[in-house]
Design an enzyme around this catalytic site. Structure first.
Site, mmCIF file in Angstrom:
data_model
loop_
_atom_site.group_PDB
_atom_site.id
_atom_site.type_symbol
_atom_site.label_atom_id
_atom_site.label_comp_id
_atom_site.label_asym_id
_atom_site.label_seq_id
_atom_site.Cartn_x
_atom_site.Cartn_y
_atom_site.Cartn_z
ATOM 1 N N GLU A 20 32.587 36.668 48.535
ATOM 2 C CA GLU A 20 31.391 35.994 48.015
ATOM 3 C C GLU A 20 31.125 36.287 46.539
ATOM 4 O OE1 GLU A 20 27.959 36.322 50.646
ATOM 5 O OE2 GLU A 20 29.367 36.205 52.321
ATOM 6 N N HIS B 42 33.444 36.427 44.184
ATOM 7 C CA HIS B 42 34.219 35.413 43.461
ATOM 8 C C HIS B 42 33.565 34.036 43.593
ATOM 9 C CE1 HIS B 42 37.585 38.328 44.637
ATOM 10 N NE2 HIS B 42 37.642 38.326 43.313
ATOM 11 N N GLN C 262 48.418 44.779 34.463
ATOM 12 C CA GLN C 262 47.180 45.566 34.340
ATOM 13 C C GLN C 262 47.120 46.725 35.322
ATOM 14 O OE1 GLN C 262 44.749 42.007 35.271
ATOM 15 N NE2 GLN C 262 43.518 43.345 36.542
ATOM 16 N N ARG D 205 39.038 45.240 47.292
ATOM 17 C CA ARG D 205 39.536 46.560 47.712
ATOM 18 C C ARG D 205 38.712 47.157 48.855
ATOM 19 N NH1 ARG D 205 40.908 47.163 41.849
ATOM 20 N NH2 ARG D 205 43.160 47.430 41.789
HETATM 21 P P1 AMP Z 1 39.054 40.456 40.758
HETATM 22 O O1 AMP Z 1 39.663 39.443 41.692
HETATM 23 O O2 AMP Z 1 38.578 41.683 41.448
HETATM 24 O O3 AMP Z 1 39.900 40.715 39.547
HETATM 25 O O4 AMP Z 1 37.737 39.780 40.198
HETATM 26 C C1 AMP Z 1 37.765 38.520 39.593
HETATM 27 C C2 AMP Z 1 36.412 38.231 38.995
HETATM 28 O O5 AMP Z 1 35.424 38.284 40.022
HETATM 29 C C3 AMP Z 1 35.993 39.266 37.945
HETATM 30 O O6 AMP Z 1 35.318 38.597 36.892
HETATM 31 C C4 AMP Z 1 35.084 40.170 38.721
HETATM 32 O O7 AMP Z 1 34.139 40.844 37.913
HETATM 33 C C5 AMP Z 1 34.405 39.181 39.644
HETATM 34 N N1 AMP Z 1 33.865 39.880 40.822
HETATM 35 C C6 AMP Z 1 34.528 40.695 41.658
HETATM 36 N N2 AMP Z 1 33.687 41.203 42.577
HETATM 37 C C7 AMP Z 1 32.454 40.723 42.297
HETATM 38 C C8 AMP Z 1 31.150 40.901 42.849
HETATM 39 N N3 AMP Z 1 30.941 41.686 43.889
HETATM 40 N N4 AMP Z 1 30.121 40.241 42.285
HETATM 41 C C9 AMP Z 1 30.317 39.438 41.201
HETATM 42 N N5 AMP Z 1 31.514 39.235 40.630
HETATM 43 C C10 AMP Z 1 32.574 39.862 41.161
#
Ligand code: AMP
Length: 280
Positions: free
Chosen positions: A35, A37, A62, A188
């Site tokens: 949610e 994302h 990364q 994660r």
């Molecule tokens: P990731 O897939 O973890 O690299 O995250 C992709 C994007 O989704 C990044 O801009 C994160 O900051 C954002 N994101 C991940 N988890 C959350 C969350 N719980 N609330 C808001 N944005 C999130």
């Protein structure tokens, strides 16, 4: 919804949309969507994007040695369905081989905001992030890109990259989406056992009560010190990687928590590294 695997094809399609006068939003992710994302897609819609491109790429550059690149959760089929349901108009699933051609040798390094916090604990992490995000910007030429406050330092580093390298787009930050328990949603979290999930609550609970103690009308609430927050997190059985209070704009360390600060935590829950933060 359009599905792209080839960078060139995505680039061609985005260029055509731009020519047709469409407003493009980019939402970069590593997939295993939740949610948090989906809230970024929602934000893009609210900001009036005609085309919302979600990239799903577990970017090897990364991740440091010994980190979880190999075991990072992946589920292409579910991600497709979630993007479609959320109203994305294009999804980009590149492979490492077509993002990083043989002898790839150009990287983007931000050298100020990425020095501390996660940058200090994960050497090379932001070099990988900046490089892949710069590539995604060049492939999509978005009017704006949406990032989550969950990765607060990342948003600041990307904003600086956009400013310093003259990318012609806006960066939009969306708030952290939490589980009903308060735990910040993260791909994660799937690594956590029920017991670890319970322990993890110490992070959000302590950060949120610190933030609440600064809101108006809470003058009677005792303000917890950073030392108390740290002790509470460790008492719950987590291992702190860092707990820092920084100026929200410059990311310079601040001794006392005050308005205009961001308090950030990274902590290990078993083998899982969790991050969270609050803006004061
Ligand atoms: P990731 O897939 O973890 O690299 O995250 C992709 C994007 O989704 C990044 O801009 C994160 O900051 C954002 N994101 C991940 N988890 C959350 C969350 N719980 N609330 C808001 N944005 C999130």
């Amino acid at each position: 919804m359009k599905i792209f695997k080839e960078p060139k094809k995505l680039q061609k399609w985005c260029a055509a949309q731009k020519l047709a006068g469409k407003k493009i939003a980019l939402v970069p992710t590593m997939g295993y969507l939740h949610e948090g994302h989906l809230s970024l897609i929602e934000k893009a819609k609210k900001k009036g994007a005609d085309e919302i491109v979600v990239s799903v790429f577990v970017n090897p550059v990364q991740f440091g040695p010994g980190e979880d690149y190999e075991k990072y959760p992946r589920d292409e089929k579910a991600d497709l369905a979630k993007c479609r349901a959320a109203g994305a108009t294009a999804i980009f699933f590149p492979t490492p081989a077509n993002m990083y051609l043989d002898c790839h040798s150009v990287y983007v390094c931000e050298e100020d905001l990425s020095k501390g916090l996660c940058g200090a604990r994960r050497p090379g992490h932001f070099r990988g992030v900046c490089t892949v995000v710069a590539k995604l910007f060049n492939l999509t030429h978005p009017d704006f890109a949406v990032f989550g406050q969950k990765d607060y330092q990342q948003v600041q580093v990307i904003k600086r990259m956009v400013r310093d390298l003259n990318f012609d787009l806006d960066i939009v930050m969306a708030p952290i989406v939490r589980e009903p328990s308060g735990l910040a949603r993260s791909s994660r979290n799937t690594y956590l056992s029920a017991e670890e999930k319970e322990k993890a609550l110490a992070i959000s609970k302590n950060l949120l009560s610190l933030k609440a103690s600064f809101s108006s009308g809470s003058r009677t609430t005792r303000r917890p010190s950073l030392a108390t927050v740290a002790a509470n997190i460790e008492k719950a059985g987590l291992r702190l990687d860092y707990l820092s209070c920084v100026d929200a704009k410059t990311l310079e360390p601040r001794k006392t928590v005050a308005k205009g600060c961001c308090v950030l935590v990274a902590a290990y829950d078993g083998k899982t590294r969790l991050i969270d933060n609050v803006l004061i």
